[in-house]
Scaffold this motif. Structure first.
Motif, PDB file in Angstrom:
ATOM      1  N   LYS A   1       2.038  30.187  49.146  1.00  0.00           N
ATOM      2  CA  LYS A   1       0.856  30.148  48.294  1.00  0.00           C
ATOM      3  C   LYS A   1       0.361  31.570  47.996  1.00  0.00           C
ATOM      4  O   LYS A   1      -0.031  31.891  46.867  1.00  0.00           O
ATOM      5  CB  LYS A   1      -0.261  29.351  48.965  1.00  0.00           C
ATOM      6  CG  LYS A   1      -1.548  29.235  48.145  1.00  0.00           C
ATOM      7  CD  LYS A   1      -1.325  28.467  46.862  1.00  0.00           C
ATOM      8  CE  LYS A   1      -2.643  28.249  46.130  1.00  0.00           C
ATOM      9  NZ  LYS A   1      -2.434  27.530  44.848  1.00  0.00           N
ATOM     10  N   GLY A   2       0.412  32.444  49.003  1.00  0.00           N
ATOM     11  CA  GLY A   2       0.004  33.829  48.797  1.00  0.00           C
ATOM     12  C   GLY A   2       0.851  34.531  47.754  1.00  0.00           C
ATOM     13  O   GLY A   2       0.329  35.288  46.918  1.00  0.00           O
ATOM     14  N   PHE A   3       2.150  34.274  47.773  1.00  0.00           N
ATOM     15  CA  PHE A   3       3.030  34.874  46.768  1.00  0.00           C
ATOM     16  C   PHE A   3       2.654  34.422  45.362  1.00  0.00           C
ATOM     17  O   PHE A   3       2.625  35.229  44.426  1.00  0.00           O
ATOM     18  CB  PHE A   3       4.491  34.518  47.057  1.00  0.00           C
ATOM     19  CG  PHE A   3       5.189  35.454  47.997  1.00  0.00           C
ATOM     20  CD1 PHE A   3       5.703  36.655  47.547  1.00  0.00           C
ATOM     21  CD2 PHE A   3       5.319  35.139  49.334  1.00  0.00           C
ATOM     22  CE1 PHE A   3       6.337  37.523  48.405  1.00  0.00           C
ATOM     23  CE2 PHE A   3       5.953  36.008  50.213  1.00  0.00           C
ATOM     24  CZ  PHE A   3       6.468  37.204  49.748  1.00  0.00           C
ATOM     25  N   THR A   4       2.368  33.153  45.193  1.00  0.00           N
ATOM     26  CA  THR A   4       2.070  32.646  43.846  1.00  0.00           C
ATOM     27  C   THR A   4       0.696  33.084  43.362  1.00  0.00           C
ATOM     28  O   THR A   4       0.482  33.226  42.152  1.00  0.00           O
ATOM     29  CB  THR A   4       2.150  31.111  43.811  1.00  0.00           C
ATOM     30  OG1 THR A   4       1.179  30.557  44.722  1.00  0.00           O
ATOM     31  CG2 THR A   4       3.539  30.623  44.209  1.00  0.00           C
TER      32      THR A   4
ATOM     33  N   ARG B   1      14.406  18.788  61.384  1.00  0.00           N
ATOM     34  CA  ARG B   1      12.967  18.525  61.510  1.00  0.00           C
ATOM     35  C   ARG B   1      12.161  19.764  61.097  1.00  0.00           C
ATOM     36  O   ARG B   1      11.155  19.650  60.390  1.00  0.00           O
ATOM     37  CB  ARG B   1      12.638  18.130  62.942  1.00  0.00           C
ATOM     38  CG  ARG B   1      11.157  17.859  63.203  1.00  0.00           C
ATOM     39  CD  ARG B   1      10.948  17.311  64.602  1.00  0.00           C
ATOM     40  NE  ARG B   1       9.537  17.123  64.883  1.00  0.00           N
ATOM     41  CZ  ARG B   1       8.720  18.041  65.405  1.00  0.00           C
ATOM     42  NH1 ARG B   1       9.227  19.254  65.706  1.00  0.00           N
ATOM     43  NH2 ARG B   1       7.450  17.790  65.621  1.00  0.00           N
ATOM     44  N   HIS B   2      12.601  20.927  61.543  1.00  0.00           N
ATOM     45  CA  HIS B   2      11.938  22.168  61.169  1.00  0.00           C
ATOM     46  C   HIS B   2      11.946  22.341  59.650  1.00  0.00           C
ATOM     47  O   HIS B   2      10.916  22.689  59.039  1.00  0.00           O
ATOM     48  CB  HIS B   2      12.656  23.340  61.855  1.00  0.00           C
ATOM     49  CG  HIS B   2      12.028  24.673  61.626  1.00  0.00           C
ATOM     50  ND1 HIS B   2      12.748  25.851  61.739  1.00  0.00           N
ATOM     51  CD2 HIS B   2      10.762  25.045  61.275  1.00  0.00           C
ATOM     52  CE1 HIS B   2      11.942  26.870  61.503  1.00  0.00           C
ATOM     53  NE2 HIS B   2      10.741  26.411  61.222  1.00  0.00           N
ATOM     54  N   GLU B   3      13.086  22.099  59.030  1.00  0.00           N
ATOM     55  CA  GLU B   3      13.177  22.217  57.579  1.00  0.00           C
ATOM     56  C   GLU B   3      12.212  21.271  56.882  1.00  0.00           C
ATOM     57  O   GLU B   3      11.502  21.665  55.942  1.00  0.00           O
ATOM     58  CB  GLU B   3      14.597  21.919  57.113  1.00  0.00           C
ATOM     59  CG  GLU B   3      14.735  21.939  55.599  1.00  0.00           C
ATOM     60  CD  GLU B   3      16.122  21.536  55.106  1.00  0.00           C
ATOM     61  OE1 GLU B   3      16.224  21.132  53.927  1.00  0.00           O
ATOM     62  OE2 GLU B   3      17.088  21.625  55.884  1.00  0.00           O
ATOM     63  N   ALA B   4      12.158  20.007  57.351  1.00  0.00           N
ATOM     64  CA  ALA B   4      11.301  19.011  56.708  1.00  0.00           C
ATOM     65  C   ALA B   4       9.828  19.398  56.799  1.00  0.00           C
ATOM     66  O   ALA B   4       9.070  19.245  55.829  1.00  0.00           O
ATOM     67  CB  ALA B   4      11.527  17.645  57.340  1.00  0.00           C
TER      68      ALA B   4
ATOM     69  N   GLU C   1       6.110  22.037  49.292  1.00  0.00           N
ATOM     70  CA  GLU C   1       6.191  21.206  48.088  1.00  0.00           C
ATOM     71  C   GLU C   1       4.894  20.456  47.833  1.00  0.00           C
ATOM     72  O   GLU C   1       4.567  20.145  46.682  1.00  0.00           O
ATOM     73  CB  GLU C   1       7.371  20.246  48.211  1.00  0.00           C
ATOM     74  CG  GLU C   1       8.719  20.982  48.147  1.00  0.00           C
ATOM     75  CD  GLU C   1       9.917  20.057  48.242  1.00  0.00           C
ATOM     76  OE1 GLU C   1       9.744  18.921  48.743  1.00  0.00           O
ATOM     77  OE2 GLU C   1      11.017  20.471  47.817  1.00  0.00           O
ATOM     78  N   ALA C   2       4.107  20.203  48.899  1.00  0.00           N
ATOM     79  CA  ALA C   2       2.833  19.502  48.741  1.00  0.00           C
ATOM     80  C   ALA C   2       1.824  20.327  47.937  1.00  0.00           C
ATOM     81  O   ALA C   2       0.891  19.758  47.351  1.00  0.00           O
ATOM     82  CB  ALA C   2       2.248  19.154  50.105  1.00  0.00           C
TER      83      ALA C   2
END
Length: 437
Positions: free
Chosen positions: A136-139, A159-162, A169-170
């Motif tokens: 979010k900071g980058f955008t 699990r870490h990836e998810a 993505e949320a």
């Protein structure tokens, strides 16, 4: 034809940009695309890996060191006759110096200037949902810089990836891939950064493995869709460093290897012949050359061998009696009277200049440099300002009595005093020249 382009950025060095960039270059090349590479900033090692991965010469695009006219020319030239131009960021995407607008040296300058979207590599080791805050900071940091998506790196498990992916993505940011931890992807390093591509054992097999990983881990179609046509104006070559002669003897081996690709390419395009020789093989400059160039590299690792290279020493001294010789960084060290290695052993060098350097008493020197030349020399004319970069761990322990070559300032114009040395036809500096100011 001008390529579509994409910047591969990150929050910091060590996030995996180079591995992801090299792997993507080769993976896209496997698809039959003409892929070209570029490196933002002054790093002279990564373009060699880009060349190996794409089969096309790499280049530096440095918004601080290169006049906007030259930067535009090099960006446009690198995009010509390509399907995809991948630009690897130095350090973090927004990392540069305080300077006039568009000339900070950061990859973000290129994104703003030429409308190039950015793919951010996020090292998510030791975090999960917090990766969304970074994304979010980058955008949000600069709306003029288009963040097209992120790639998760150093993922520990499914699990870490998810957890990281779902959180990112949320908030409406695309995750284009996830690269799981793999120690086989690590690139070997030494004190000035990565070991050079030319020294990497089994380099081709290593690049192929990286491409395999990227094909499994990253949505290549999404990467292509995230890119955009490079919008760079024509530009010119008038700020390039002119060739110091028509036949340039250039040291080239494991001790002397740091030459900026755009400099050597321009010399050749201007009609100069570059004639390599190996000091480590006890070779000297070609007798027909009209200038000699000792580039940077790692002479501190080969000091004893250089000290015993009698033919090299004799031929360099004879050459310097009548024709210009210039040394940058490592080349400058070898032009001096002696070099102290990491073990504290002092080895005699060429003695064409009077200084003595030490790698035992080392201190990191790093940063952009502006040099106002005090005399004509192979990098320019008296009174000209040359922009470049300094990065070395060795230091001067005896300055010698030679006349200085330049008045030096840092990237923000703060005076650093006299620097470099000149005696007769011989000149040298610790900084690497990139372009005319």
């Amino acid at each position: 034809m001008s390529a579509r382009a994409l910047i591969i950025g990150a929050a910091r060095s060590g996030s995996g940009k180079t591995s992801v960039t090299i792997g993507l270059m080769r993976a896209l090349k496997r698809r039959g695309l003409a892929v070209h590479g570029a490196k933002s900033g002054p790093d002279y090692i990564d373009p060699g890996f880009h060349t190996a991965a794409t089969g096309r010469p790499g280049v530096n695009l440095d918004s601080w060191a290169m006049h906007p006219d030259l930067l535009a020319h090099l960006a446009g030239r690198q995009a010509a006759d390509a399907d995809m131009l991948l630009i690897e960021s130095a350090m973090g995407l927004f990392d540069g110096i305080v300077s006039e607008p568009g000339r900070s040296g950061a990859a973000a300058d290129i994104a703003r200037l030429y409308g190039v979207p950015c793919l951010v590599v996020l090292d998510v080791s030791g975090q999960s949902q917090t990766a969304a805050a970074l994304a979010k900071g980058f955008t949000a940091y600069d709306p003029r810089v288009n963040i097209a998506g992120v790639v998760l790196n150093q993922v520990a498990s499914a699990r870490h990836e998810a957890m990281a992916r779902d959180a990112i993505e949320a908030i409406g940011i695309k995750v284009l891939g996830a690269v799981h931890r793999n120690p086989d992807m690590a690139l070997p390093e030494r004190h000035l950064g990565l070991v050079q591509a030319s020294e990497h054992s089994a380099l081709e097999a290593f690049i192929e493995r990286l491409a395999d990983v990227m094909e499994r881990s990253i949505d290549l179609d999404a990467v292509l869709a995230a890119s955009a046509p490079l919008d760079a104006p024509g530009g010119t070559l008038r700020h390039m460093l002119p060739p110091p002669g028509q036949r340039i003897a250039i040291a080239q081996d494991r001790a002397f290897s740091f030459v900026y690709p755009h400099v050597a390419a321009h010399w050749r395009a201007a009609g100069a012949a570059l004639v390599p020789f190996s000091p480590l093989a006890d070779e000297g400059p070609d007798a027909s050359a009209d200038a000699c160039w000792l580039p940077g590299g790692y002479p501190e690792l080969h000091a004893a061998q250089l000290a015993n290279a009698e033919n090299f020493r004799a031929r360099m001294r004879a050459f310097a009696e009548t024709r210009p010789v210039h040394g940058e960084c490592g080349g400058f060290m070898v032009l001096g009277g002696a070099l102290e290695d990491a073990d504290g052993i002092t080895h005699p060098m060429l003695g064409l200049l009077g200084h003595v350097t030490s790698y035992a008493k080392r201190k990191m020197n790093l940063g952009y440099r502006q040099a106002r030349l005090l005399a004509d020399c192979p990098i320019g004319q008296a009174g000209e300002t040359i922009r470049g970069h300094e990065f070395h761990y060795s230091r001067l322990i005896e300055p010698g009595a030679d006349e200085p070559l330049a008045e030096l300032a840092d990237g923000q114009g703060r005076a650093l005093g006299a620097a470099g040395a000149r005696r007769g036809h011989v000149t040298g500096t610790y900084f690497h020249a990139i372009a005319r100011g």
